[in-house]
Design a protein around this motif. Sequence first.
Motif, PDB file in Angstrom:
ATOM      1  N   LYS A   9       1.304 -60.395 -33.649  1.00  0.00           N
ATOM      2  CA  LYS A   9       0.977 -61.801 -32.966  1.00  0.00           C
ATOM      3  C   LYS A   9       2.035 -62.835 -33.567  1.00  0.00           C
ATOM      4  O   LYS A   9       2.479 -63.611 -32.781  1.00  0.00           O
ATOM      5  CB  LYS A   9      -0.324 -62.288 -33.189  1.00  0.00           C
ATOM      6  N   ILE A  10       2.193 -63.102 -34.789  1.00  0.00           N
ATOM      7  CA  ILE A  10       3.297 -63.835 -35.398  1.00  0.00           C
ATOM      8  C   ILE A  10       4.576 -63.472 -34.886  1.00  0.00           C
ATOM      9  O   ILE A  10       5.328 -64.631 -34.348  1.00  0.00           O
ATOM     10  CB  ILE A  10       3.245 -63.735 -36.989  1.00  0.00           C
ATOM     11  N   ALA A  11       4.936 -62.189 -34.868  1.00  0.00           N
ATOM     12  CA  ALA A  11       6.201 -61.883 -34.356  1.00  0.00           C
ATOM     13  C   ALA A  11       6.286 -62.208 -32.851  1.00  0.00           C
ATOM     14  O   ALA A  11       7.604 -62.615 -32.681  1.00  0.00           O
ATOM     15  CB  ALA A  11       6.525 -60.239 -34.571  1.00  0.00           C
ATOM     16  N   ARG A  13       5.131 -64.738 -31.412  1.00  0.00           N
ATOM     17  CA  ARG A  13       4.679 -66.214 -31.460  1.00  0.00           C
ATOM     18  C   ARG A  13       3.502 -66.533 -30.674  1.00  0.00           C
ATOM     19  O   ARG A  13       3.477 -67.576 -29.991  1.00  0.00           O
ATOM     20  CB  ARG A  13       5.909 -66.797 -30.544  1.00  0.00           C
ATOM     21  N   GLN A  14       2.493 -65.543 -30.796  1.00  0.00           N
ATOM     22  CA  GLN A  14       1.138 -66.114 -30.206  1.00  0.00           C
ATOM     23  C   GLN A  14       0.316 -66.487 -31.389  1.00  0.00           C
ATOM     24  O   GLN A  14      -0.410 -67.396 -30.828  1.00  0.00           O
ATOM     25  CB  GLN A  14       0.621 -64.683 -29.955  1.00  0.00           C
ATOM     26  N   PRO A  16       1.101 -69.164 -34.792  1.00  0.00           N
ATOM     27  CA  PRO A  16       2.283 -69.992 -35.352  1.00  0.00           C
ATOM     28  C   PRO A  16       2.338 -69.526 -36.734  1.00  0.00           C
ATOM     29  O   PRO A  16       1.607 -69.268 -37.492  1.00  0.00           O
ATOM     30  CB  PRO A  16       1.810 -71.453 -35.402  1.00  0.00           C
ATOM     31  N   LYS A  18       5.782 -69.941 -40.282  1.00  0.00           N
ATOM     32  CA  LYS A  18       7.050 -70.650 -40.473  1.00  0.00           C
ATOM     33  C   LYS A  18       8.045 -69.374 -40.629  1.00  0.00           C
ATOM     34  O   LYS A  18       8.209 -68.978 -41.712  1.00  0.00           O
ATOM     35  CB  LYS A  18       7.163 -71.474 -41.485  1.00  0.00           C
ATOM     36  N   ILE A  19       8.788 -69.064 -39.191  1.00  0.00           N
ATOM     37  CA  ILE A  19       9.573 -67.802 -39.185  1.00  0.00           C
ATOM     38  C   ILE A  19      10.761 -68.380 -39.937  1.00  0.00           C
ATOM     39  O   ILE A  19      11.378 -69.141 -39.212  1.00  0.00           O
ATOM     40  CB  ILE A  19       9.571 -67.062 -37.932  1.00  0.00           C
ATOM     41  N   GLU A  22      15.007 -63.382 -38.880  1.00  0.00           N
ATOM     42  CA  GLU A  22      14.662 -62.449 -37.695  1.00  0.00           C
ATOM     43  C   GLU A  22      15.965 -61.999 -37.241  1.00  0.00           C
ATOM     44  O   GLU A  22      16.978 -62.223 -37.059  1.00  0.00           O
ATOM     45  CB  GLU A  22      13.955 -63.069 -36.446  1.00  0.00           C
ATOM     46  N   PHE A  29       8.400 -64.543 -42.874  1.00  0.00           N
ATOM     47  CA  PHE A  29       7.815 -66.076 -42.413  1.00  0.00           C
ATOM     48  C   PHE A  29       7.304 -66.452 -43.961  1.00  0.00           C
ATOM     49  O   PHE A  29       6.832 -65.472 -44.799  1.00  0.00           O
ATOM     50  CB  PHE A  29       6.897 -65.870 -41.434  1.00  0.00           C
ATOM     51  N   LYS A  45       9.542 -55.100 -37.332  1.00  0.00           N
ATOM     52  CA  LYS A  45       8.891 -55.576 -36.097  1.00  0.00           C
ATOM     53  C   LYS A  45       7.971 -54.620 -35.416  1.00  0.00           C
ATOM     54  O   LYS A  45       6.948 -54.528 -34.869  1.00  0.00           O
ATOM     55  CB  LYS A  45      10.182 -55.787 -35.094  1.00  0.00           C
TER      56      LYS A  45
END
Length: 114
Positions: A9-11, A13-14, A16, A18-19, A22, A29, A45
Motif C-alpha cells: 500500500k505504501i508503494a 501511495r495508498q 502515506p 516518506k518515500i 524508487e 522509505f 516492488k
Amino acid sequence: MSANCLFCKIAARQIPAKIVYEDADVFAFADINAQAPTHLLICPKEHFASLEEATERHEGVLGRMALAAAKLAKEMNLGGGYRTVVNTGPGAGQTVFHLHMHLLGGREFSWPPG
Ligand code: AMP
Ligand code: ZN
C-alpha cells in the motif's frame, strides 16, 4: 501487490510514507519508528513475505536492494558506518511480511545485535 500488505500500500501511495527512492524494482522509505538518526526500509516492488520465500528468480532484486542501500547510505553521508538488517520470521523480530532491508545509520552500533 498483495491486498492487505502495508508495504504494498505504501508503494501504491495508498498509505502515506516518506518515500526517498524508487526505481523499477525497488522502493525505499523512512521507518515510522526510527531506531537511528537515519532509518530507511528498502523493499522489492514485488510482494514476497521474507527471504524464506525468495527463489533464484529474486536474485536480481535482492542485488538491487543491497545496491540501493549502499547508494542511499552514500547520499545520507553514512560513510562512518551503517547497518543493514533483514529480519526473517517472528523469531527474528519480523513484524511486516513484505521483504524489507533496514538501513540504519548516524549512530554507533554494538555487536552482537539484540
Ligand atoms: P520488521 O520488524 O523487521 O518487520 O520491520 C518492520 C518495520 O516497519 C518496523 O521498523 C516498523 O517501525 C516499520 N513500520 C511499520 N509501519 C510502518 C509505516 N506505516 N511506515 C513506515 N514504517 C513502518
Ligand atoms: Zn507487500
